[in-house]
Design an enzyme around this catalytic site. Structure first.
Site, short mmCIF file in Angstrom:
data_model
loop_
_atom_site.label_atom_id
_atom_site.label_comp_id
_atom_site.label_asym_id
_atom_site.label_seq_id
_atom_site.Cartn_x
_atom_site.Cartn_y
_atom_site.Cartn_z
N ASP A 92 0.85 -1.19 0.00
CA ASP A 92 0.00 0.00 0.00
C ASP A 92 0.88 1.24 0.00
OD1 ASP A 92 -2.16 -1.66 0.19
OD2 ASP A 92 -2.37 -1.43 2.37
N1 URA Z 1 -1.19 -5.73 4.16
C1 URA Z 1 -1.68 -4.47 4.10
O1 URA Z 1 -2.71 -4.17 4.68
N2 URA Z 1 -0.97 -3.55 3.41
C2 URA Z 1 0.19 -3.82 2.78
O2 URA Z 1 0.79 -2.93 2.15
C3 URA Z 1 0.68 -5.13 2.85
C4 URA Z 1 -0.01 -6.08 3.54
#
Ligand code: URA
Length: 227
Positions: free
Chosen positions: A101
């Protein structure tokens, strides 16, 4: 994957674009012009489209320390992407082996070797991914037990592989998961009303983010580690 399919996917400009460049004679496979996109593309066939090499003969492998705010994408009209951080002439050939993310930091692997990236990302391989997680609310025993037991995700119709959890403090833990579903960790915690405030990926399988690699920097490596 055929040449046309690869052009559509890698450029993210779709099938119509692929047909157009092929028709106009702007596609070169291993230095020879081609107009038929139905041929299968070998892993390290060189493919040049509209003057740019989008796949080269040379395999590339790279570990990046993704900073906060950078998008896990090849290109984006508004945000800087992980590929924008790669200062190499061949950067645009790369794809991401497991996205993070925008707010998440840590290890991102980039490569032009799809067999390698698939070995890390395909669910059946169950590659462990370890994260340092900080939370706003206390991490409860109930949440930890559920993570260790495996959780159902109705949208994806999956049950997660039992996660590994080491609690580091009331509001932080080291969590290892074996899938890579969208916002997976945030969703796991939110099920228990726990908001994740910081998420940092430390490792993917045998690949560990070097502790001296600053955010925004990367290292290349010559070939995948033996399995
Ligand atoms: N889980 C999440 O919520 N975000 C990420 O970037 C990776 C794993």
């Amino acid at each position: 994957m055929t040449v046309a399919q690869f052009i559509a996917k890698q450029t993210r400009l779709g099938k119509r674009y692929a047909k157009g460049v092929l028709r106009r004679g702007e596609v070169f496979l291993n230095e020879s012009r081609i107009t038929d996109g139905s041929k299968d593309l070998g892993k390290f066939d060189q493919l040049k489209v509209a003057g740019k090499i989008i796949q080269s003969h040379v395999p590339r492998y790279l570990l990046l320390h993704k900073p906060v705010g950078i998008l896990s994408a090849n290109s984006d009209p508004t945000h800087r992407t992980v590929v924008d951080l790669i200062r190499e002439p061949w950067a645009r050939e790369l794809h991401i082996a497991g996205r993070l993310d925008r707010a998440t930091t840590g290890l991102v692997i980039l490569t032009n070797d799809s067999t390698f990236s698939e070995s890390l990302t395909q669910p059946e391989h169950k590659v462990p991914k370890t994260y340092h997680v900080d939370t706003e609310h206390s991490i409860t025993g109930e949440a930890i037990a559920a993570f260790r037991g495996g959780m159902s995700f109705a949208k994806e119709k999956i049950r997660t592989h039992p996660a590994l959890v080491i609690q580091l403090s009331e509001n932080s833990c080291r969590l290892t998961i074996f899938e890579g579903k969208h916002h997976q960790i945030k969703r796991m915690f939110l099920r228990f009303g726990i908001r994740v405030t910081k998420l940092h990926r430390e490792s993917i399988g045998p690949y560990v983010l070097p502790s001296d690699l600053a955010a925004g920097d990367y290292i290349t490596f010559a070939k995948p580690l033996p399995k």
